[in-house]
Design a protein around this motif. Sequence first.
Motif, PDB file in Angstrom:
ATOM      1  N   PRO A 259       0.806  -1.222   0.000  1.00 58.17           N
ATOM      2  CA  PRO A 259       0.000   0.000   0.000  1.00 58.17           C
ATOM      3  C   PRO A 259       0.840   1.273   0.000  1.00 58.17           C
ATOM      4  O   PRO A 259       0.444   2.284  -0.601  1.00 58.17           O
ATOM      5  CB  PRO A 259      -0.822  -0.123   1.292  1.00 58.17           C
ATOM      6  N   LEU A 262       1.961   1.823  -3.576  1.00 57.79           N
ATOM      7  CA  LEU A 262       0.872   2.400  -4.364  1.00 57.79           C
ATOM      8  C   LEU A 262       0.709   3.887  -4.061  1.00 57.79           C
ATOM      9  O   LEU A 262       0.536   4.710  -4.976  1.00 57.79           O
ATOM     10  CB  LEU A 262      -0.441   1.670  -4.075  1.00 57.79           C
ATOM     11  N   GLU A 263       0.759   4.228  -2.792  1.00 58.17           N
ATOM     12  CA  GLU A 263       0.627   5.632  -2.402  1.00 58.17           C
ATOM     13  C   GLU A 263       1.733   6.473  -3.020  1.00 58.17           C
ATOM     14  O   GLU A 263       1.489   7.571  -3.527  1.00 58.17           O
ATOM     15  CB  GLU A 263       0.668   5.753  -0.875  1.00 58.17           C
ATOM     16  N   LEU A 267      -1.250   5.573  -7.084  1.00 59.46           N
ATOM     17  CA  LEU A 267      -2.184   4.597  -7.633  1.00 59.46           C
ATOM     18  C   LEU A 267      -3.083   4.045  -6.527  1.00 59.46           C
ATOM     19  O   LEU A 267      -2.728   4.065  -5.352  1.00 59.46           O
ATOM     20  CB  LEU A 267      -1.424   3.443  -8.300  1.00 59.46           C
ATOM     21  N   SER A 268      -4.230   3.532  -6.923  1.00 57.43           N
ATOM     22  CA  SER A 268      -5.187   2.956  -5.978  1.00 57.43           C
ATOM     23  C   SER A 268      -5.212   1.437  -6.108  1.00 57.43           C
ATOM     24  O   SER A 268      -4.641   0.867  -7.052  1.00 57.43           O
ATOM     25  CB  SER A 268      -6.585   3.514  -6.248  1.00 57.43           C
ATOM     26  N   GLU A 269      -5.903   0.786  -5.181  1.00 58.83           N
ATOM     27  CA  GLU A 269      -6.084  -0.664  -5.271  1.00 58.83           C
ATOM     28  C   GLU A 269      -6.853  -1.036  -6.527  1.00 58.83           C
ATOM     29  O   GLU A 269      -6.589  -2.074  -7.147  1.00 58.83           O
ATOM     30  CB  GLU A 269      -6.821  -1.175  -4.031  1.00 58.83           C
ATOM     31  N   ASP A 271      -6.712   0.600  -9.363  1.00 58.58           N
ATOM     32  CA  ASP A 271      -5.730   0.685 -10.449  1.00 58.58           C
ATOM     33  C   ASP A 271      -4.903  -0.601 -10.525  1.00 58.58           C
ATOM     34  O   ASP A 271      -4.650  -1.131 -11.616  1.00 58.58           O
ATOM     35  CB  ASP A 271      -4.782   1.868 -10.226  1.00 58.58           C
TER      36      ASP A 271
END
Length: 291
Positions: A259, A262-263, A267-269, A271
């Motif tokens: 996570p 991604l941060e 990007l998001s989950e 994505d």
Amino acid sequence: MAELTEDQVKDILQGISIPSQPQIMVDLQLEEIMPDPDIARIAELISQDVGLSGTILKVVNSPSFAAEEPILSVEEGVKRLGINTIINITNGLSIKGEMSDELIRSMNRFWDSANDIATVASTLAQKLEYPKPEEAYVLGLFHNCGVPLLLKRFSNYMDVLATSYSGKYARIIDHENEQLKTDHAVLGYITAKAWKLPLHLCKIIEIHHSAKSMFTEHKDTTNDDKTLMAILKMSEHIAGTYWILGQQDDDPEWIDFGPDVLEYLGLSELDLDNLKDEFSEQGIGPTNYGM
């Protein structure tokens, strides 16, 4: 456990080379006898193999051939060296890399994983507008180059690697160091340096299983190497390294700090899920290996 010195690692590597995929040898020989050999085709074949690609890049960036800027593209390396030199290198590597049929079969997933991660990494780099997607490709292709070296030296290495990915250790390489007194990341670093890869890529290879603090303790820092590391960790997760090499249903590193990666990339989950679906359609990901 103290890290092995470079001299100790060189002793381990003495007489050992990453073997080449046998089918690539056949394909290159067929291309060689064509009236007008296709350099782009030869480069494409070489790019599918970690050992050959590394050797070509090592030679083309050696003092005898080196250009002003390091050459990272296999195709550019082929053009600079010429077909005859490429064939000689290929033949020489095939002799040095003789392996048993059993060992060749045991490495099939390594070849597949390296190619898949490189493909994902270069695609992600382009999507994220990273200015040098070829660096992401090279990093994805070579970051695990220490794996076949250890597999050739230690018959139980795949079992050690599977346990390393079990999630029982702070870092994946910790169990390797306990059992083998070395690990595939440090061997990858030494090998990448020997292949004359850019030093910043060598360093990323060395610490690619010690990357958590880059994203959990220094969230406000931004640089190209951190972005390359984020792309690599995301590519490993999407390609399913934890399943293909680690034989695990879950990805311990991604659970730990995915996570945060991604941060950092913005990007998001969702994505991530979309990217997994996109690459799955290309045959990349753990579901394509029977998960």
